[in-house]
Design a protein around this motif. Structure first.
Motif, PDB file in Angstrom:
ATOM      1  N   LEU A  50       0.849  -1.183   0.000  1.00  0.00           N
ATOM      2  CA  LEU A  50       0.000   0.000   0.000  1.00  0.00           C
ATOM      3  C   LEU A  50       0.888   1.237   0.000  1.00  0.00           C
ATOM      4  N   ILE A  51       0.414   2.285  -0.675  1.00  0.00           N
ATOM      5  CA  ILE A  51       1.107   3.574  -0.670  1.00  0.00           C
ATOM      6  C   ILE A  51       0.254   4.548   0.133  1.00  0.00           C
ATOM      7  N   LEU A  52       0.861   5.164   1.134  1.00  0.00           N
ATOM      8  CA  LEU A  52       0.200   6.134   1.999  1.00  0.00           C
ATOM      9  C   LEU A  52       0.939   7.455   1.832  1.00  0.00           C
ATOM     10  N   SER A  53       0.279   8.421   1.184  1.00  0.00           N
ATOM     11  CA  SER A  53       0.984   9.642   0.807  1.00  0.00           C
ATOM     12  C   SER A  53       0.287  10.900   1.295  1.00  0.00           C
ATOM     13  N   ASP A  54       1.102  11.903   1.621  1.00  0.00           N
ATOM     14  CA  ASP A  54       0.603  13.252   1.872  1.00  0.00           C
ATOM     15  C   ASP A  54       0.160  13.829   0.534  1.00  0.00           C
ATOM     16  N   PHE A  55      -0.633  14.891   0.556  1.00  0.00           N
ATOM     17  CA  PHE A  55      -1.059  15.534  -0.689  1.00  0.00           C
ATOM     18  C   PHE A  55      -0.071  16.621  -1.100  1.00  0.00           C
ATOM     19  N   ASN A  56       0.176  17.571  -0.202  1.00  0.00           N
ATOM     20  CA  ASN A  56       1.002  18.737  -0.534  1.00  0.00           C
ATOM     21  C   ASN A  56       2.474  18.485  -0.213  1.00  0.00           C
ATOM     22  N   ASP A  88      -9.840  20.509   0.188  1.00  0.00           N
ATOM     23  CA  ASP A  88     -10.413  20.998  -1.060  1.00  0.00           C
ATOM     24  C   ASP A  88     -11.200  19.886  -1.775  1.00  0.00           C
ATOM     25  N   THR A  89     -12.496  20.099  -1.999  1.00  0.00           N
ATOM     26  CA  THR A  89     -13.334  19.068  -2.611  1.00  0.00           C
ATOM     27  C   THR A  89     -12.936  18.797  -4.065  1.00  0.00           C
ATOM     28  N   GLU A  90     -12.440  19.809  -4.753  1.00  0.00           N
ATOM     29  CA  GLU A  90     -11.986  19.613  -6.131  1.00  0.00           C
ATOM     30  C   GLU A  90     -10.760  18.682  -6.157  1.00  0.00           C
ATOM     31  N   LYS A  91      -9.856  18.860  -5.220  1.00  0.00           N
ATOM     32  CA  LYS A  91      -8.685  17.985  -5.144  1.00  0.00           C
ATOM     33  C   LYS A  91      -9.109  16.555  -4.806  1.00  0.00           C
ATOM     34  N   LYS A  92     -10.102  16.409  -3.941  1.00  0.00           N
ATOM     35  CA  LYS A  92     -10.621  15.081  -3.610  1.00  0.00           C
ATOM     36  C   LYS A  92     -11.219  14.424  -4.847  1.00  0.00           C
ATOM     37  N   ARG A  93     -11.959  15.202  -5.625  1.00  0.00           N
ATOM     38  CA  ARG A  93     -12.593  14.681  -6.842  1.00  0.00           C
ATOM     39  C   ARG A  93     -11.524  14.231  -7.844  1.00  0.00           C
ATOM     40  N   LEU A  94     -10.512  15.056  -8.039  1.00  0.00           N
ATOM     41  CA  LEU A  94      -9.433  14.719  -8.973  1.00  0.00           C
ATOM     42  C   LEU A  94      -8.699  13.446  -8.537  1.00  0.00           C
ATOM     43  N   ALA A 102      -8.622   5.637  -0.905  1.00  0.00           N
ATOM     44  CA  ALA A 102      -9.197   6.253   0.297  1.00  0.00           C
ATOM     45  C   ALA A 102      -8.495   7.579   0.587  1.00  0.00           C
ATOM     46  N   TRP A 103      -9.212   8.451   1.287  1.00  0.00           N
ATOM     47  CA  TRP A 103      -8.723   9.767   1.691  1.00  0.00           C
ATOM     48  C   TRP A 103      -8.866   9.816   3.200  1.00  0.00           C
ATOM     49  N   ILE A 104      -7.759   9.957   3.919  1.00  0.00           N
ATOM     50  CA  ILE A 104      -7.806  10.048   5.374  1.00  0.00           C
ATOM     51  C   ILE A 104      -7.426  11.467   5.772  1.00  0.00           C
ATOM     52  N   GLN A 105      -8.326  12.084   6.506  1.00  0.00           N
ATOM     53  CA  GLN A 105      -8.146  13.478   6.921  1.00  0.00           C
ATOM     54  C   GLN A 105      -7.287  13.552   8.192  1.00  0.00           C
ATOM     55  N   LYS A 106      -6.274  14.438   8.175  1.00  0.00           N
ATOM     56  CA  LYS A 106      -5.509  14.727   9.393  1.00  0.00           C
ATOM     57  C   LYS A 106      -6.240  15.827  10.147  1.00  0.00           C
TER      58      LYS A 106
END
Length: 124
Positions: A50-56, A88-94, A102-106
């Motif tokens: 599995l790859i677990l990555s930050d966004f920014n 950002d919902t647009e970033k989530k959509r992309l 999956a998207w895990i919120q900090k």
């Protein structure tokens, strides 16, 4: 034992996440940004579940890494989770369109974090 690649440009965050995963029975590898992660994955020596990555991140962000992984026939099978404070919902959509699992919120609760990791690895 499952191996997770933890990708974050802050070493302290990578270390905390890696230690949390290790306490819950996972092996971890680390990368300092998307480009570092991609280089390690394409090198072939790194086997991850599995790859677990930050966004920014600098050099290559989490979305760039996600697109590179999902666009590579040898890598696209890897489940991919973004662990981020980004809202950002647009970033989530992309990210979803690019094949995000999956998207895990900090900040996150340890139980739900580990639950999501386990679920995502086991559903493949």
């Amino acid at each position: 034992m499952h191996t997770i690649l933890v990708v974050d440009d802050f070493a302290s965050i990578r270390q905390v996440v890696a230690e949390t995963l290790q306490r819950h029975g996972f092996k971890t590898e680390q990368a300092s940004d998307g480009q570092d992660a991609l280089d390690k994955l394409k090198g072939g020596a790194l086997q991850v579940d599995l790859i677990l990555s930050d966004f920014n991140m600098p050099n290559m962000d989490g979305l760039g890494l996600l697109r590179a992984v999902k666009g590579d026939p040898k890598l696209k099978k890897h489940p991919f989770i973004l662990l981020t404070s980004e809202q950002d919902t647009e970033k989530k959509r992309l990210a979803k369109e690019a094949g995000l699992d999956a998207w895990i919120q900090k900040p996150y609760k340890i139980e739900s974090f580990i639950g999501m990791i386990s679920y995502t690895i086991n559903k493949k």
